[in-house]
Design a protein around this motif. Structure first.
Motif: not given
Length: 339
Positions: A67-72, A85-89, A198-207
């Motif tokens: 599985n891959w999620q990316a925003y470039i 899938e840039p908004d998948l948490l 714990y280091l928690g979550r993010s999304t590719a777009r928000e990072t």
């Protein structure tokens, strides 16, 4: 893998070697048929670079599976290079240590903390599992500066350094600082101890957005921005992924932060032009590939990112990069023989 006849194959290795000597290019190493094959560029536009990056990402992500999620993005391009899938948490793992550093440095900017301020590393804080250098000490308590903590956090991804950041800024306050800056999905996971997380979550777009705001000077002061980017860009920062197939000079133009746990293998960062301006911003999360117990460079996702990194860098290297609101101070680092 079916090889395709391209200009490089048609010209032959001897001609390419001559062209490389004239143009200063580095052709792909012989005997690496699985490397992303693309003609080296001497000229490019942002949109051309974005399309080459998209092709490289799609090829390598498909080959690695999982599985891959990316925003470039390539600054100046009218097209997003990759939006997968840039908004998948997702669990961000140590990539979220960038966000932790942002929260600590936000308090430095507000004069509530200082980089020279000292904090004790106790046996209790150092106990347990995790990566890093503080646990190798073995003699506690020891005393370090906040600057030292952030250097360990952002280069070797020290897990004790993350705990020390929690001692400086409680979990709820870190999450509040991030939310006020617009990062409501990039949040740590609280535990019973208010200074642990714990280091928690993010999304590719928000990072990606966090990195873009950082490098353009809209997130922290110039000095605090440079604390983060110079550490992420240093030679001891992560080299098994995006920067793996690069020379030391090329690596110095990439600020990167990786995160790994379970089957997750993530990496986010910024590539810079020769003049020190951002030319690529990437956030790539991957999980579910084979080899969950392998945290080395031979993991399929890391091999894929190494090939992506080489292709990405070659695609944007001719570009001048994007002018920013902050003048970055990103010194080169070199080895020493003591003295």
């Amino acid at each position: 893998m079916v090889s395709q006849l391209n200009r490089r194959a048609a010209l032959g290795l001897g001609t390419i070697a001559t062209a490389g000597a004239v143009l200063g290019l580095q052709p792909a190493a012989a005997g690496a048929p699985d490397a992303f094959e693309a003609d080296p560029l001497t000229e490019s536009t942002p949109i051309e670079a974005a399309r080459r990056i998209r092709a490289a990402y799609n090829k390598e992500a498909a080959a690695a599976r999982g599985n891959w999620q990316a925003y470039i993005t390539v600054p100046g391009s009218s097209e997003v290079a990759v939006s997968d899938e840039p908004d998948l948490l997702v669990e961000a793992y140590s990539v979220n240590k960038i966000a932790v550093a942002v929260a600590v440095l936000d308090k430095v900017d507000r004069k509530q903390l200082s980089l020279t301020q000292r904090i004790n590393v106790t046996a209790a804080i150092a106990a347990g599992d995790g990566d890093g250098i503080f646990r190798l000490d073995g003699a506690y308590p020891s005393s370090v500066t906040i600057g030292h903590v952030l250097a360990a956090l952002l280069t070797v991804s020290d897990d004790v350094a993350a705990r020390l950041c929690g001692e400086l800024v409680p979990t709820a306050e870190i999450n509040s600082i991030l939310a006020k800056k617009g990062f409501r999905k990039t949040q740590l996971q609280p535990v019973a101890n208010p200074h642990r997380f714990y280091l928690g979550r993010s999304t590719a777009r928000e990072t990606h957005a966090l990195l873009r705001q950082l490098v353009t000077g809209r997130l922290l002061s110039r000095s605090s921005t440079n604390v983060i980017l110079s550490r992420m860009r240093s030679p001891i920062a992560f080299t098994d992924g995006i920067r793996k197939e690069m020379s030391s000079a090329e690596r110095s133009r990439v600020a990167t932060k990786a995160g790994w746990f379970g089957s997750g293998r993530h990496e986010s960062g910024i590539m810079f032009s020769r003049s020190g301006k951002p030319s690529l911003i990437y956030s790539i999360f991957a999980n579910g590939q084979a080899g969950a117990g392998n945290f080395g460079a031979t993991h399929p996702a890391l091999r894929a990112r190494a090939r992506m990194g080489r292709a990405f860098f070659d695609a944007v290297s001719p570009l001048p990069g994007e002018s920013t609101e902050v003048e970055l101070d990103l010194p080169l680092h070199g080895p020493s023989n003591g003295g």
